[in-house]
Motif scaffolding. Structure first.
Motif, PDB file in Angstrom:
ATOM      1  N   LEU A   1      32.048  18.862  46.600  1.00  0.00           N
ATOM      2  CA  LEU A   1      32.925  18.143  47.045  1.00  0.00           C
ATOM      3  C   LEU A   1      32.572  17.580  48.492  1.00  0.00           C
ATOM      4  N   LEU A   2      31.967  18.373  49.152  1.00  0.00           N
ATOM      5  CA  LEU A   2      31.481  17.992  50.678  1.00  0.00           C
ATOM      6  C   LEU A   2      30.140  18.061  50.880  1.00  0.00           C
ATOM      7  N   PRO A   3      29.175  17.459  50.368  1.00  0.00           N
ATOM      8  CA  PRO A   3      27.807  17.545  50.533  1.00  0.00           C
ATOM      9  C   PRO A   3      27.353  17.474  52.215  1.00  0.00           C
ATOM     10  N   GLU A   4      26.481  18.612  52.297  1.00  0.00           N
ATOM     11  CA  GLU A   4      25.899  18.594  53.573  1.00  0.00           C
ATOM     12  C   GLU A   4      26.851  19.018  54.619  1.00  0.00           C
ATOM     13  N   GLN A   5      28.054  19.469  54.336  1.00  0.00           N
ATOM     14  CA  GLN A   5      28.940  19.977  55.425  1.00  0.00           C
ATOM     15  C   GLN A   5      29.306  21.682  55.292  1.00  0.00           C
ATOM     16  N   VAL A   6      28.578  22.102  54.258  1.00  0.00           N
ATOM     17  CA  VAL A   6      28.909  23.541  53.929  1.00  0.00           C
ATOM     18  C   VAL A   6      27.686  24.504  54.435  1.00  0.00           C
ATOM     19  N   ARG A   7      28.098  25.610  55.384  1.00  0.00           N
ATOM     20  CA  ARG A   7      27.034  26.342  55.655  1.00  0.00           C
ATOM     21  C   ARG A   7      27.605  27.830  55.259  1.00  0.00           C
TER      22      ARG A   7
ATOM     23  N   ARG B   1      41.754  23.961  45.213  1.00  0.00           N
ATOM     24  CA  ARG B   1      40.782  23.691  44.335  1.00  0.00           C
ATOM     25  C   ARG B   1      39.967  25.004  44.253  1.00  0.00           C
ATOM     26  N   LEU B   2      39.747  25.924  45.258  1.00  0.00           N
ATOM     27  CA  LEU B   2      39.035  26.992  45.067  1.00  0.00           C
ATOM     28  C   LEU B   2      39.888  28.051  43.887  1.00  0.00           C
ATOM     29  N   VAL B   3      41.109  28.051  44.414  1.00  0.00           N
ATOM     30  CA  VAL B   3      42.223  28.971  43.683  1.00  0.00           C
ATOM     31  C   VAL B   3      42.013  28.434  42.097  1.00  0.00           C
TER      32      VAL B   3
END
Ligand SMILES: Nc1ncnc2c1ncn2[C@@H]1O[C@H](COP(=O)(O)OP(=O)(O)OP(=O)(O)O)[C@@H](O)[C@H]1O
Ligand SMILES: [Mg+2]
Lengths: 279, 314
Positions: free
Chosen positions: B245-251, B272-274
């Motif tokens: 969903l959010l490339p490069e934004q997740v760590r 979305r996760l749920v």
């Protein structure tokens, strides 16, 4: 330079190792060079054999032979002690990293090292004074106890002898100090210095002193030149083990002075250029 | 506001003889009167830089002015005090005698010794030999020695390393006091809360290069300011889903997902996760900590030992 000289004197005075070295030097000189020599030669063992009778040899500890008797251990034990003293004075600063603490105070590097040199010059001067003075006192006491008569060397010879003693001690100190800066390690400086002294100067110098090619090199070594200077202060009797010298005394004086200047300049140049806390 | 510079470097570079490029084209500006935090992970080149500024090392290239003169010159040294890496003193001398030695080198009157001993709270142990000191006491003697000259500029390399919480607090108070007295302090650290608490400005160094500079707030703002912190199981599945969903934004930090997104998106992300059957146990908006900023700025592929040869640039 005055600032760093004052700091150096404080450090040197409070360092036990220096006093121990000084103690060893005095002990060797007075106990072995004078008192024990006197006792043994006074009552020589039955199997004592020498081309010169003990009753003549004993005159070495009397005032007339003051300079020869003080200078003779200078090239061996004296040199060793001074190499250690000089080596400790510089190498320890690297071992303890205190060189870093010093160099971020005010004096520049040359001033720091010149202060150290001035302090070592004073120390070697004082050691020379005390060594010669106490040897003179001991020889006076011994000749008095013995009931013999002896006379002091003329003042001009005394002064020259004192100069030789100071110069030789200073050369060996400068050698140690230079090694300390070059190796930046106490063990390497002292180990290297003593190995040089006892292996190269003493062993090779004795074994190969008549070998062509090597002889020419030996003539430039500090120890060989120091011996030549020492030999010019003659004993009043013909010593059985007085060999011929490779160089004459005047040349010896000059070479020793050149060494003093050389070690000093080399030490300053290396110290100036080298990084501290890096390599 | 005085904008005079206590430290200024241009293209300062140091390559050790081993080939390690420890400091790489560094432009550093420390203003007079401020407390400047020099921040970087192990092996970043902090100590090397401080050694260059004290004149202990010769730079490979570049120039520097420290307290108005070139590093290591008597003019510069007279106006700065420093403790670089470890407090180095004569083990056989007492703390007080060590300061006497330093005072003689620095050309400072003896009368300065007792006040600085008192300042670092070492008066009681001053007559004992340096070799009997604990790490914290050695550290404090190092600071005392740096203060002997009453310097305009104080350079301290990790001044709180080895200090207990009490000692750390005292050191902070001391640094504040020095600043109040109009001195400039340049201190290095790899501890973020340290610089956050004491420093006006911070420079972040990584692999010998300055990667960010500014106030603590500026640095925080620069790297996104706020983030979304999500705790979800299974973690990997959640990570994959959010990355698409959010490339490069997740760590992933400490078992939490950190997202550099506007917190208005929190509700839709949760949905979305749920909907994918992932349990979300925590979801909150985080004021990004300096810690995160730091890791982000100095991020390197994890090396087993960054201190050995890690400074080499590709
Ligand atoms: N004397 C030296 N010779 C060769 N390389 C060195 C030397 N001193 C440091 N280095 C290298 O230079 C780089 C920077 O080291 P430096 O000590 O400046 O880092 P630092 O930021 O102070 O780290 P730390 O937080 O661990 O103290 C490292 O890669 C280190 O291995
Ligand atoms: Mg460091």
């Amino acid at each position: 330079m005055i600032a760093s000289f004052r700091a150096e004197t404080l450090k040197a005075r409070k360092r036990w190792a220096n006093w121990i070295l000084f103690g060893i030097l005095m002990l060797t000189l007075l106990l072995f060079g004078y008192i024990l020599s006197y006792v043994i030669l006074k009552h020589p063992p039955r199997n004592f054999e020498s081309p010169v009778p003990a009753s003549v040899l004993i005159r070495a500890v009397f005032p007339e032979n003051l300079l020869a008797n003080v200078l003779s251990p200078t090239s061996t034990i004296g040199a060793a002690i001074m190499i250690i003293l000089g080596g400790l004075s510089t190498a320890s600063e690297f071992g303890w990293l205190t060189v870093q603490t010093i160099l971020i105070q005010k004096p520049g590097r040359a001033a720091v090292l010149l202060g150290k040199l001035a302090n070592l010059a004073v120390i070697t001067f004082l050691v020379s004074v005390v060594a010669l003075g106490s040897a003179a006192l001991t020889s006076y006491l011994l000749v008095t106890i013995d009931g013999s008569s002896s006379s002091w060397p003329p003042v001009s010879v005394l002064l020259k002898g004192f100069g030789a003693l100071w110069l030789e001690l200073a050369v060996w100190t400068a050698f140690g100090m230079f090694l300390g800066i070059a190796f930046r390690s106490t063990a390497a400086a002292i180990g290297g210095g003593l190995t040089y002294l006892f292996v190269l100067e003493a062993l090779i110098g004795q074994l190969l002193r008549e070998t062509a090619g090597i002889k020419e090199v030996l003539r430039f070594l500090p120890g060989v030149n120091a011996s030549a200077v020492n030999a010019s202060f003659r004993l009043t009797f013909r010593s059985p083990n007085a060999g011929t010298q490779l160089v004459d005394a005047t040349r010896g004086w000059i070479i020793l002075m050149i060494y003093l200047v050389l070690f000093t300049i080399l030490a300053i140049v290396i110290f100036q250029r080298r990084d501290v806390g890096g390599s | 506001m005085a904008q005079a510079l206590a430290v200024e470097t241009h293209g300062l570079t140091k390559r050790y003889r081993t080939g390690v490029l420890a400091v790489n084209d560094l432009d550093l500006r420390v203003r007079a009167g401020e407390v400047y935090g020099f921040l970087g992970p192990n092996g970043a080149g902090k100590t090397t830089t401080l050694r260059l500024l004290s004149g202990l090392l010769h730079p490979t290239s570049g120039t520097a002015m420290v307290a108005g003169a070139s590093p290591g010159s008597p003019a510069s040294l007279a106006r700065m005090g420093a403790m670089v890496e470890t407090p180095a003193f004569y083990p056989y001398l007492s703390g007080r005698d060590n300061l006497r030695v330093v005072a003689r080198y620095a050309g400072v009157p003896k009368s300065r010794i007792e006040p600085v001993l008192k300042l670092v709270d070492l008066t009681d142990r001053a007559r004992h030999k340096f070799k009997t000191y604990s790490t914290g006491m050695k550290q404090r003697l190092g600071v005392a020695a740096a203060l002997l000259k009453g310097p305009d500029l104080l350079i301290l390399d990790e001044p709180t390393s080895g200090l207990d919480p009490q000692g750390t607090m005292e050191m902070r108070a001391l640094i504040k006091e020095l600043k109040q007295g109009g001195r400039t302090v340049l201190l290095s650290s790899h501890l973020l809360n340290e610089v956050e608490l004491t420093c006006d400005r911070v420079g972040v160094i990584a692999k010998g290069k300055l990667v960010a500079e500014g106030t603590v707030d500026e640095l925080r703002a620069r790297s996104g300011g706020r983030t979304l912190r999500i705790r979800a199981t299974p973690l990997e599945q959640a990570q994959r889903s959010l990355e698409s969903l959010l490339p490069e934004q997740v760590r992933v930090i400490d078992g939490s997902l950190i997202l550099n997104v506007d917190h208005a998106q929190a509700a839709s992300i949760n949905r979305r996760l749920v909907s994918e059957g992932i349990d979300v146990s925590e979801l909150r908006v985080d004021e990004q900590s300096l810690e995160d900023v730091f890791l982000q700025l100095t991020e390197t592929p994890t090396l087993p030992s960054p201190a050995t040869g890690g400074g080499e640039q590709r």
